[in-house]
Each structure stands twice: as C-alpha cells, then as structure tokens.
Design a protein around this motif. Structure first.
Motif, mmCIF file in Angstrom:
data_model
loop_
_atom_site.group_PDB
_atom_site.id
_atom_site.type_symbol
_atom_site.label_atom_id
_atom_site.label_comp_id
_atom_site.label_asym_id
_atom_site.label_seq_id
_atom_site.Cartn_x
_atom_site.Cartn_y
_atom_site.Cartn_z
ATOM 1 N N LYS A 33 0.821 -0.479 7.728
ATOM 2 C CA LYS A 33 0.455 0.557 6.752
ATOM 3 C C LYS A 33 -0.582 -0.021 5.798
ATOM 4 C CE LYS A 33 2.622 4.016 6.399
ATOM 5 N NZ LYS A 33 2.477 5.373 7.012
ATOM 6 N N MET A 34 -1.773 -0.210 6.316
ATOM 7 C CA MET A 34 -2.848 -0.789 5.514
ATOM 8 C C MET A 34 -4.184 -0.503 6.165
ATOM 9 S SD MET A 34 -2.182 -4.848 6.389
ATOM 10 C CE MET A 34 -0.391 -4.734 6.380
ATOM 11 N N ASP A 35 -5.247 -0.626 5.383
ATOM 12 C CA ASP A 35 -6.586 -0.417 5.897
ATOM 13 C C ASP A 35 -7.086 -1.667 6.612
ATOM 14 O OD1 ASP A 35 -6.629 2.120 4.831
ATOM 15 O OD2 ASP A 35 -7.542 1.492 2.941
ATOM 16 N N LYS A 36 -8.310 -1.554 7.125
ATOM 17 C CA LYS A 36 -8.899 -2.646 7.900
ATOM 18 C C LYS A 36 -8.987 -3.947 7.106
ATOM 19 C CE LYS A 36 -13.201 -3.017 7.642
ATOM 20 N NZ LYS A 36 -14.665 -2.755 7.661
ATOM 21 N N THR A 37 -9.512 -3.906 5.876
ATOM 22 C CA THR A 37 -9.765 -5.135 5.130
ATOM 23 C C THR A 37 -8.484 -5.899 4.786
ATOM 24 O OG1 THR A 37 -11.826 -4.221 4.240
ATOM 25 C CG2 THR A 37 -10.886 -6.123 3.095
ATOM 26 N N LYS A 88 -5.768 -4.030 -3.425
ATOM 27 C CA LYS A 88 -5.361 -2.937 -2.536
ATOM 28 C C LYS A 88 -4.298 -3.410 -1.554
ATOM 29 C CE LYS A 88 -7.438 0.821 0.129
ATOM 30 N NZ LYS A 88 -8.701 1.376 0.684
ATOM 31 N N GLN A 92 -0.738 -1.488 -1.732
ATOM 32 C CA GLN A 92 -0.537 -0.465 -0.714
ATOM 33 C C GLN A 92 -0.078 -0.988 0.640
ATOM 34 O OE1 GLN A 92 -4.106 1.869 -0.339
ATOM 35 N NE2 GLN A 92 -4.387 2.082 -2.534
ATOM 36 N N ALA A 93 -0.359 -2.246 0.951
ATOM 37 C CA ALA A 93 -0.171 -2.729 2.312
ATOM 38 C C ALA A 93 1.246 -3.201 2.592
ATOM 39 C CB ALA A 93 -1.151 -3.880 2.586
ATOM 40 N N SER A 157 -12.747 -1.903 12.770
ATOM 41 C CA SER A 157 -11.852 -0.751 12.680
ATOM 42 C C SER A 157 -10.419 -1.239 12.713
ATOM 43 C CB SER A 157 -12.111 0.207 13.845
ATOM 44 O OG SER A 157 -10.993 1.046 14.071
ATOM 45 N N LYS A 158 -9.584 -0.633 11.893
ATOM 46 C CA LYS A 158 -8.152 -0.940 11.909
ATOM 47 C C LYS A 158 -7.572 -0.698 13.294
ATOM 48 C CE LYS A 158 -3.856 1.181 10.252
ATOM 49 N NZ LYS A 158 -3.252 2.088 9.252
ATOM 50 N N THR A 207 -1.208 7.046 12.895
ATOM 51 C CA THR A 207 -1.994 8.287 12.917
ATOM 52 C C THR A 207 -1.123 9.491 13.277
ATOM 53 O OG1 THR A 207 -2.644 7.762 15.208
ATOM 54 C CG2 THR A 207 -4.198 7.174 13.457
ATOM 55 N N ASP A 210 -2.558 12.256 11.422
ATOM 56 C CA ASP A 210 -4.020 12.316 11.447
ATOM 57 C C ASP A 210 -4.521 12.766 12.820
ATOM 58 O OD1 ASP A 210 -4.095 11.269 8.825
ATOM 59 O OD2 ASP A 210 -3.969 9.225 9.619
#
Length: 386
Positions: A33-37, A88, A92-93, A157-158, A207, A210
C-alpha cells in the motif's frame, strides 16, 4: 555534471549492480500500500541487509548520493524531494500480508520503516526497520526470492516493480527445481508460465477499486508494466488472457530469461534485450501457443477461414494474434460478440479460395475486420443522427 561527478556516479551504479534483494515469498505476495518512490526506497534499503549478519537494532545506513543515483536525480531540488518521499513513506506506506495457516489465513498490517534520520552536513541516512518486518527479510531458510536491485532501479511504475518481483518468485522456483526429481514437467512449466486470477492480480497490485474496465486495467497494470520489465530487467514476458464465459478470468504469464544480462560486456539496442536464437525460438513457441489457444483461432477454424496448413505455420498464427485478434477485440467491445460472428460468416462467403486469390490471410482478415468496424460504426452514428 562534472567529470568527477560522472565518475562518482559510475562507481555508485557499479556498487548498486553488485547487490541483491532477498525477501520472503509472503512479503512478495503481499499488498504494497504505497506509491512507486516509497516502494523503491524500501527495496534499496533491503539491499543493504546481510542476511548472514543481520543489522544491529534493525538499522542500516544509506548514502544520500547513492539514493540520488538510484533515483537518477541530479537537480538542486533533490533534497526536498527526498524529504517528501520519506515523509510520504512513513505516513502512508504499509504492507498488507496474508499468510496461510492450518485453520485459514492470518492477516498483518506492517509499516516497514518507522524511523529515518539524516542531516544537511554529511552523506549518511539512517534507516531502522520495524521489528515485525524483519522475519520477512532475514529468516530466509525456505520460501524466499532473491533478485538484483539494479533491475528495480530502472522501473518507473509501482506495477512494474510488483509484477517483476512476482515473476522472480515464480521463475526462481523453476531454476531451483529444474535439475531435481521432485517436480513434474507440468509443475516446472507452471513456474515458467505462472497463472493468476484477475481478482487476485488486482489485489496484488492494489487496484481492486481502480481501472474498473478491463481494457484500462490491462493497459495500465499489465501492458505498461511488461513493457518496462522487458526493457530494463533480465526477463522477457508475454501473457495470455484466459476467459471464463465472456469475461477474462485469469492471466497466464510466459517468462523467458535473457542470456548474459548483467554482464559488463552486455549491449542492448535501445534497452531491448538481444536474445539468442534458442531464446528467440522459445519465445516464438510461447507466442504460437498463446495464439493457438486464443478463442479467435477456433472461431476462424470453425468458419473455415483457417486450415491445417495455416495452423502448422507458426508465423501466420502469431501474426494473426498480433495484427488481427486486437481488431476482433475492438469489434466485440464496440459492436458485441454477435457482430464478430456475423462478420466471419460474411468473410467466409466472400473468400471462397483464399489460397489462390488471398495469399496474405493476415492482411486480408485485418483489412476486412477494420472496414467492417468502420462501416458498422458509421451506420450506428447515422441512426443516432436520424
């Protein structure tokens, strides 16, 4: 960038290329549950862990210069962006881990890196892992996967990162068991061509809510990710969509490992791997198998538009899969399944003996389908206007 900076960057890239990441399969199969970075920061930090000598107090030390090299950042704003990425990640992660137990499943939610410290007067970044994540990073006697951090480095990309790790998990099992006697040929093939239900793939890639339309999900999560993986990692991957009824139920991925990937003398053409003849043949076989299994192939056979000599021609069947079947997908999406069936009946009547008059069956079917779609859509538009 000065010559000194260029040389320093080369050294850092070389250092990164020597390190591996090892994670338990339960973590690879979990939901990130986190973005790419934040995910890439986590992967880079894990590459510093020596499983034979676990870090004291679960703490490792990164170099800020290496972090910026890893993310290919060289502008004056890099320190602020690094700070935002760390914040972040901590706010959030987390990982949602699902472990199979005797009586069912056990669920965990783990924030992997609760503590990060750095300053503006030296190069050191202190990262402390949460105790709950450590068993998935150091207790790796069984059911773990290892991969190169340099492969992760180029993925933007994640979904690419998640799928790449999942492919490694499966393919590594093939490599582990291929010369042993406790796996059947069918099991070994399943490791090289793993299948996952679409609902599980959505869960894995986070996703579920999504890209509700499958075509959007396929492009964003599958196609774009595989394009990156094929360009920047030691895998070449194709995939097959498997239907249950009229819906896509599962995806089967077909993995081929590139030869000499990671060798300092390896040269790629525009980041696309050069395959050996043996690997090219293996990949052609995969594409051929995918094309033969496609429902459209059976529809063409049943419509007497394909014959035995066509099925035996690998190039013809693969070209149909690449140049005709996507047009049929569009036809079904825009006009419905019945439109395709009607179209094939029409083509059957028109093409009495294509072996003499229509030697290029792929081009003929592509043009026929494209014109049919255009004609039908124009008629629909005229009816709406009327």
């Amino acid at each position: 960038m000065s010559e000194v900076d260029v040389e320093e960057r080369k050294k850092q890239i070389q250092e990164i290329s020597t390190r591996k990441v090892a994670e338990h399969n339960d973590l690879i199969s979990s939901v990130a549950k986190m973005d790419k970075t934040p995910l890439k920061i986590f992967e880079l930090a894990v590459s510093y862990i020596d499983t034979d000598n676990p870090p004291k107090d679960n703490t490792i030390y990164l170099s800020k210069k290496e972090v910026f090299t890893f993310f290919d950042v060289s502008d004056n704003d890099k320190h602020r962006r690094f700070k935002e990425a760390v914040e972040k990640m901590q706010e959030q992660a987390f990982f949602k881990i699902k472990e199979k137990k005797n009586k069912g499943f056990k669920f965990k939610r783990i924030v992997p890196i609760p503590y990060v410290e750095w300053n503006d007067y030296n190069d050191k970044v202190t990262i402390r892992f949460d105790q709950a994540i450590m068993p998935y990073l150091i207790d790796l006697k069984n059911n773990f996967t290892q991969y190169a951090i340099s492969d992760i480095m180029e993925l933007n990309s994640k979904y690419s990162i998640i799928l790449y790790k999942w492919f490694c998990m499966s393919y590594n099992q093939f490599e582990h068991y291929q010369y042993k006697t406790n796996r059947t040929k069918k099991q070994l093939e399943a490791y090289k061509s793993p299948t996952i239900v679409v609902s599980e793939l959505r869960e894995l890639t986070d996703t579920v809510d999504d890209y509700s339309r499958f075509d959007n999900f396929e492009k964003r999560v599958i196609k774009d990710a595989i394009k990156e993986i094929n360009s920047f990692t030691h895998f070449n991957v194709e995939y097959t969509k498997i239907k249950k009824g009229r819906s896509i139920y599962s995806i089967q991925f077909h993995i081929v490992k590139k030869e000499n990937w990671g060798n300092p003398n390896y040269k790629a053409d525009d980041n696309k791997a050069k395959l050996t003849e043996e690997q090219k043949q293996a990949q052609l076989q995969v594409k051929y198998a995918i094309a033969v299994a496609n429902p459209y192939t059976m529809m063409l056979i049943n419509s007497s538009l394909l014959y035995a000599m066509d099925i035996a021609n690998q190039e013809t069947i693969v070209n149909l899969s690449e140049h005709v079947y996507p047009v049929y997908d569009k036809m079904v999406s825009e006009l419905g399944q019945e439109a395709l069936e009607t179209h094939l009946e029409y083509v059957k009547r028109k093409m009495v003996d294509y072996t003499d008059s229509k030697k290029n069956i792929v081009k003929y079917l592509n043009v026929a389908a494209t014109q049919y779609i255009s004609s039908r859509l124009s008629m629909k538009q005229m009816k709406k206007g009327g």
